[in-house]
Each structure stands twice: as structure tokens, then as C-alpha cells.
Design an enzyme around this catalytic site. Structure first.
Site: not given
Length: 311
Positions: A240-241
Site C-alpha cells: 500500500h504505502d
């Protein structure tokens, strides 16, 4: 000239890898790193920022701890995903330096004030610190170029049926960010669930053979386990990040749309949902650039290329 950024994060395996990517990229100048509570408790996420910067030999970057709980709610953590330390898996060093004495908001404000050009804020955890900054320092809004967040979803949630974890932890803070008038770039689950790292990619990172690529592979070994649950239907683990940092480095590997986004703070079933006006039904002007797709191979190649920086 390198793009000045502040990273506000809650490490977290994918936050840690976002830090690795950012600090391997000469296009970016990381001016400060602040920690938020989220993936783990505030003490642990701050410690994890310091452990990662110790590993990466970057004690020169100012670090400060942020809010200990959301604006109006009790803290929820994702220890089921990230383990007891928040970075379970590899053996990471103990911090070799201390954080600044001030708060995350004070460090962000000082960094903005002293910068000769507008700064991009990258926020990969709950939006609590960023919202506190925006509310307490309206005079500094013009010094913020944009806010790039990992959070939300146009479609399905990953913490509740409607809500993604980071937004769900502090929906009031996220709503402040989206309605601030500052350009927001949203890396939600629609794109991050396509940015999956497969088992073969982990072996590719491990084969790069430097200490940092080895740690990244070990972080991913642990992160993979949670995502093997067949309910997700994943081949690998969604990273995600790092999508936030990857978008700053290579926007061409992402597909985006300009849309209005609001955050549901009250709903019986939908608290923490990012409501994306995809079909322009509200008449509201777009306030966000929303990532909807990614060239997965391009994303993996970027990570592999930057991991060689640490040779």
C-alpha cells in the site's frame, strides 16, 4: 532540484518499505519524518521510524512523534497485520539516535516555515497529525504543495466492508484533509490492491544481496503471511504505502482521475468510507487526484532498481 517532502507514517511493514524507497531516491529530499499511531501504538511506531533510519544510516533526518490517539475516537491498531513490534520479521537495529523534543505538528510547521519552496506531505497512516497541522497553522497552508495519502477506497474496504484502515482509524481527520482546499492525491485500495508483490518478486529483492534489500525481503516474508488468507483472493501482498512515493517518482505508471472525495464520519455501516463522486453527481468541484490503476511490473521494477542504491 529535489522535491522537498515530509513523511508522516505509522510503521508498519509497508511504511518501512516506503521509507526505504524515498531515501534511495535522489529526486526527493526528505526534510522530516513524523510518526502517527495506527499500525501499532504511538511509542512503537516512533521507535520503528528510528530503527529504520538507524538501519538506513540517516540520523540526520529530524524525527518527531505525533498524536497518541485520533481526534475524537479511541485508537485502533493493526497488530494482526504487523505483529507485536509493528515490524515483525527481520532483526532490525535498536535506535542509535533520539527524536526531537517537540511534537510532530511542531516539526512539520517548522519544516514548512523554513522551506524556500512549497513542501509535499506524504501521509501513509491515519491523518491525525496532518489534520492537527492544518487546523493549528492556517498561515502555513500555502507552503504545502500537496498532500499525498495512502488511504480510502472507491470500492471495498479492508477493515470494514466500506472503510480502509487508515481512514477508519480517524475519519474526522481525513475529512479535514480532503476539505482543506490543498491538493490531495489519494492512493486507495483500488490501486494498492493491484500493487501486489509476488513470491518471485521477494526472491528478486533478496537476490540483490545488499543488507537493505535483504531486510525488505524479510519484511515482505512476514507481510505475505497475513495476505495468504483466501478471503482476499490475492496472489501476493499489496504494498500500500510505497504507492505514494512511487507516484511522486514515476506518475506515469499510475492511472488517476480527478474527483471530489468526502469522508463518512457518522454512518451506521459506513464510518470511515471515502465517498468518491465518480460520476460527478454532487456538483462539487474535484478536490483529489484519485489513483485507480498501476502498472504492477513497473512498480516492482522501480522498487528493485532503487534497492540497488544501498549496495
Amino acid at each position: 532540484m529535489a522535491l522537498p517532502i515530509i513523511i508522516d507514517c505509522d510503521p508498519g511493514h509497508d511504511d518501512a518499505i516506503a521509507l526505504v524507497l524515498a531515501l534511495a531516491s535522489p529526486e526527493l529530499e526528505v526534510k522530516a519524518i513524523t510518526s502517527s499511531a495506527g499500525n501499532q501504538t504511538p511509542e512503537k511506531t516512533l521507535r520503528n521510524v528510528l530503527r529504520m533510519l538507524t538501519l538506513l544510516k540517516r540520523p540526520d533526518i529530524p524525527v518527531a512523534g505525533g498524536a497518541v490517539k485520533p481526534l475524537m475516537r479511541e485508537l485502533i491498531i493493526a497488530d494482526n497485520v504487523h505483529g507485536e513490534s509493528g515490524l515483525d520479521g527481520p532483526a532490525l537495529p535498536e535506535p542509535s539516535f533520539a527524536p526531537q523534543s517537540g511534537t510532530a505538528v511542531e516539526l512539520m510547521a517548522k519544516t514548512l516555515r523554513e522551506s524556500s519552496q512549497p513542501v509535499t506531505i506524504v501521509s501513509t497512516g491515519p491523518q491525525t497529525n496532518v489534520a492537527l497541522l492544518l487546523n493549528s497553522h492556517p498561515e502555513l497552508h500555502a507552503k504545502i504543495a500537496r498532500i499525498v495519502i495512502m488511504g480510502g477506497a472507491m470500492g471495498l474496504g479492508n477493515w470494514t466492508p466500506a472503510a480502509e484502515f487508515n481512514i477508519y482509524v480517524d475519519p474526522e481527520a481525513a475529512e479535514i484533509v480532503f476539505q482543506s482546499g490543498i491538493p490531495v492525491v489519494m492512493a486507495g485500495l483500488d490501486v494498492t490492491h493491484k500493487a501486489q508483490i509476488h513470491a518471485a518478486d521477494i526472491e528478486r529483492f533478496r537476490a540483490i544481496g545488499n543488507p537493505i534489500s535483504t531486510i525488505v525481503a524479510e519484511l515482505l516474508d512476514f507481510f505475505m503471511e497475513y495476505h495468504k488468507d483466501e478471503k482476499w483472493g490475492f496472489v501476493g501482498a499489496p504494498l500500500h504505502d510505497p504507492c505514494t512515493i512511487a507516484w511522486l517518482l514515476k506518475p506515469e505508471i499510475f492511472t488517476t482521475v480527478e474527483r471530489w472525495v468526502g469522508v463518512e464520519t457518522q454512518g451506521k455501516y459506513t464510518q470511515g468510507m471515502t465517498v468518491v463522486d465518480y460520476y460527478f453527481l454532487t456538483g462539487n468541484k474535484p478536490n483529489a487526484t484519485v489513483m485507480v490503476d498501476v502498472d504492477r511490473q513497473g512498480f516492482v521494477d522501480l522498487l528493485a532498481e532503487r534497492l540497488q542504491y544501498y549496495a
